[in-house]
Design a protein around this motif. Structure first.
Motif, short mmCIF file in Angstrom:
data_model
loop_
_atom_site.label_atom_id
_atom_site.label_comp_id
_atom_site.label_asym_id
_atom_site.label_seq_id
_atom_site.Cartn_x
_atom_site.Cartn_y
_atom_site.Cartn_z
N ALA A 25 25.94 39.51 38.84
CA ALA A 25 26.67 40.77 39.05
C ALA A 25 27.55 41.09 37.86
O ALA A 25 27.68 42.25 37.46
N PHE A 29 27.22 44.56 35.47
CA PHE A 29 28.25 45.51 35.05
C PHE A 29 28.33 45.62 33.53
O PHE A 29 28.35 46.73 32.98
N SER A 30 28.37 44.48 32.85
CA SER A 30 28.62 44.51 31.41
C SER A 30 27.41 44.88 30.59
O SER A 30 27.53 45.58 29.57
N LEU A 33 24.53 47.97 33.24
CA LEU A 33 25.19 49.26 33.35
C LEU A 33 25.88 49.67 32.06
O LEU A 33 26.44 50.77 31.98
N LEU A 35 28.66 48.81 30.59
CA LEU A 35 30.10 49.01 30.52
C LEU A 35 30.73 48.19 29.41
O LEU A 35 31.81 48.52 28.93
N SER A 40 34.32 45.87 31.76
CA SER A 40 33.91 45.09 32.93
C SER A 40 34.98 44.08 33.32
O SER A 40 35.28 43.89 34.50
N SER A 43 37.96 45.94 34.93
CA SER A 43 37.61 46.45 36.25
C SER A 43 37.47 45.32 37.27
O SER A 43 38.02 45.39 38.38
N LEU A 44 36.74 44.27 36.89
CA LEU A 44 36.49 43.17 37.83
C LEU A 44 37.76 42.35 38.08
O LEU A 44 37.95 41.85 39.20
N THR A 72 34.64 37.48 43.61
CA THR A 72 35.29 38.29 42.56
C THR A 72 35.81 37.41 41.42
O THR A 72 35.83 37.85 40.27
N THR A 79 32.59 37.88 32.99
CA THR A 79 32.88 38.84 31.92
C THR A 79 34.06 38.39 31.06
O THR A 79 34.09 38.66 29.86
N TYR A 237 19.48 43.40 39.03
CA TYR A 237 19.51 44.06 40.34
C TYR A 237 18.84 43.19 41.40
O TYR A 237 19.44 42.88 42.44
#
Length: 250
Positions: A25, A29-30, A33, A35, A40, A43-44, A72, A79, A237
């Motif tokens: 995951a 994100f990094s 997607l 980011l 990332s 945000s995380l 989390t 990241t 994914y």
């Protein structure tokens, strides 16, 4: 006031699933997607703080609260480690991209230096923890301050574990699968050590807790990375969906 789970086989299965999902995951994100590591991480980490506040404010053990924080910390740890250790070199960029997203492109300290920094931070946390005279045993943590120290150690250990896993996969020559096999062997040795009376179970627990993170990191990378790099090429994914804690528990 006990709000942490019992240490059973199901606990370790969930821990490995959550840390593997945290790796895939975080990469989603990094990298997928796009980011980047900086956005990332910010945000995380913010999401981690929110989930931690919920966990700390709860009055009893809630599995959803606890495992959400574990997840989390794994995502943020992924990241955070990548931002610390990597840079804007082409080897770290997703195919078809020329940048890692908005903000700094990574500190580029490297896996050995990054792991040494994180290990020093983790030792410092444990020294502070010892000075408070609060118990290290997860089954005896029942105070707000003790739980705060516990989650601080968890976040750092998950970040350290990511650095260790990436080092084994990328720099040691073992590859993703070889790194996972090595860590599995060490964890098996720790399981045997639980039968040795003079080895403290608390020490075994924390060693195993740290090592399950690089196991999750190498396993996650093995599933997601391209075949040309030694992975299965399943992508972030699909792998993230398969390795969700709920899937592992079902």
């Amino acid at each position: 006031m006990k709000k942490l789970p019992e240490i059973t086989l199901a606990f370790w299965i969930m821990k490995i699933a959550a840390t593997t999902l945290g790796e895939t995951a975080g990469d989603l994100f990094s990298q997928t997607l796009r980011l980047g590591y900086f956005l990332s991480t910010v945000s995380l980490f913010a999401i981690f703080v929110v989930t931690l506040v919920v966990q700390l404010q709860s009055k009893r053990y809630h599995p959803i609260f606890y495992w959400t924080v574990i997840l989390t910390t794994s995502m943020a740890g992924t990241t955070m480690s990548d931002f610390m250790n990597r840079d804007a070199s082409a080897r770290y960029l997703a195919k078809g991209t020329s940048a890692l997203g908005w903000g700094p492109q990574g500190l580029g300290v490297g896996y050995p230096v990054g792991a040494a920094i994180l290990l020093s931070l983790l030792v410092t946390v444990f020294l502070i923890w010892r000075a408070t005279r609060l118990p290290f045993d997860i089954n005896r943590i029942s105070t707000y301050r003790g739980e705060a120290l516990f989650w601080t150690a968890i976040l750092i250990s998950n970040t350290l574990g990511t650095s260790m896993g990436d080092f084994l996969s990328d720099s040691s020559g073992l590859g993703f699968l070889g790194g996972a096999v090595l860590i599995t062997g060490v964890l098996a040795a720790l399981a045997i050590a639980t039968r040795v009376r003079w080895v403290p179970n608390v020490l075994i627990f924390w060693l195993a807790f740290v090592l399950t993170r690089p196991l999750g990191a190498t396993a996650g990378d093995f599933f997601t990375k391209p075949v040309a790099k030694g992975g299965l090429g399943l992508g972030t994914y699909g792998t993230s969906s398969c390795w969700s804690p709920s899937s592992a528990a079902s």
